[in-house]
Design a protein around this motif. Sequence first.
Motif, PDB file in Angstrom:
ATOM      1  N   HIS A  61      78.133  74.096   9.567  1.00 34.73           N
ATOM      2  CA  HIS A  61      77.764  72.700   9.421  1.00 34.73           C
ATOM      3  C   HIS A  61      76.505  72.362  10.212  1.00 34.73           C
ATOM      4  O   HIS A  61      76.235  72.944  11.255  1.00 34.73           O
ATOM      5  CB  HIS A  61      78.919  71.803   9.889  1.00 34.73           C
ATOM      6  N   VAL A  62      75.749  71.389   9.711  1.00 35.26           N
ATOM      7  CA  VAL A  62      74.541  70.936  10.404  1.00 35.26           C
ATOM      8  C   VAL A  62      74.912  70.221  11.701  1.00 35.26           C
ATOM      9  O   VAL A  62      76.052  69.770  11.876  1.00 35.26           O
ATOM     10  CB  VAL A  62      73.670  70.027   9.502  1.00 35.26           C
ATOM     11  N   LYS A  63      73.949  70.068  12.582  1.00 38.75           N
ATOM     12  CA  LYS A  63      74.158  69.533  13.930  1.00 38.75           C
ATOM     13  C   LYS A  63      74.901  68.197  13.965  1.00 38.75           C
ATOM     14  O   LYS A  63      75.787  67.997  14.780  1.00 38.75           O
ATOM     15  CB  LYS A  63      72.808  69.409  14.627  1.00 38.75           C
ATOM     16  N   GLU A  64      74.563  67.274  13.111  1.00 35.19           N
ATOM     17  CA  GLU A  64      75.160  65.930  13.137  1.00 35.19           C
ATOM     18  C   GLU A  64      76.296  65.756  12.136  1.00 35.19           C
ATOM     19  O   GLU A  64      76.649  64.631  11.777  1.00 35.19           O
ATOM     20  CB  GLU A  64      74.070  64.883  12.865  1.00 35.19           C
ATOM     21  N   SER A  65      76.905  66.840  11.706  1.00 28.97           N
ATOM     22  CA  SER A  65      77.949  66.789  10.681  1.00 28.97           C
ATOM     23  C   SER A  65      79.175  66.004  11.134  1.00 28.97           C
ATOM     24  O   SER A  65      79.597  66.088  12.295  1.00 28.97           O
ATOM     25  CB  SER A  65      78.378  68.210  10.314  1.00 28.97           C
ATOM     26  N   ASP A  66      79.771  65.267  10.202  1.00 26.77           N
ATOM     27  CA  ASP A  66      81.031  64.578  10.473  1.00 26.77           C
ATOM     28  C   ASP A  66      82.205  65.548  10.598  1.00 26.77           C
ATOM     29  O   ASP A  66      83.309  65.135  10.959  1.00 26.77           O
ATOM     30  CB  ASP A  66      81.322  63.531   9.393  1.00 26.77           C
ATOM     31  N   HIS A  67      81.986  66.832  10.343  1.00 25.40           N
ATOM     32  CA  HIS A  67      83.036  67.822  10.591  1.00 25.40           C
ATOM     33  C   HIS A  67      83.363  67.868  12.089  1.00 25.40           C
ATOM     34  O   HIS A  67      84.490  68.173  12.464  1.00 25.40           O
ATOM     35  CB  HIS A  67      82.602  69.215  10.125  1.00 25.40           C
TER      36      HIS A  67
END
Length: 120
Positions: A61-67
């Motif tokens: 996941h990308v850095k600011e992901s809601d995951h």
Amino acid sequence: MFATGEIVPIPASIPHEEGDMLDRRIVPDLRWIAAHFPIYVTDGYSGPLPNGEHVGCDECHVKESDHYNGLAVDIVPLNGSGKCDASWRGITRLALWAEPVQGEPVPPFRWVGYDGDAGH
């Protein structure tokens, strides 16, 4: 009124990979989606649990992901073959319902990664 977040296991009523978790606040919405679309969740929350155990996939996941706060899930077709075939029709319907215009998701969705999005 806003509830506080709590990372919980994904309920059995939502098809998912064993061990996947998410923020309890999205469980009702995800239950509704699972009742109306043939989905299978492959990842939810990615991060540490209070006991120090780590769940999910940080490298996915990308850095600011809601995951990282449990408010995002990765979804593939239920009983899909892993190939881009007819099993994806329900997922395509879901993606178009959640984001009828590329880059303009319908609330409560903040982002829908599908055809036309990098890595999707």
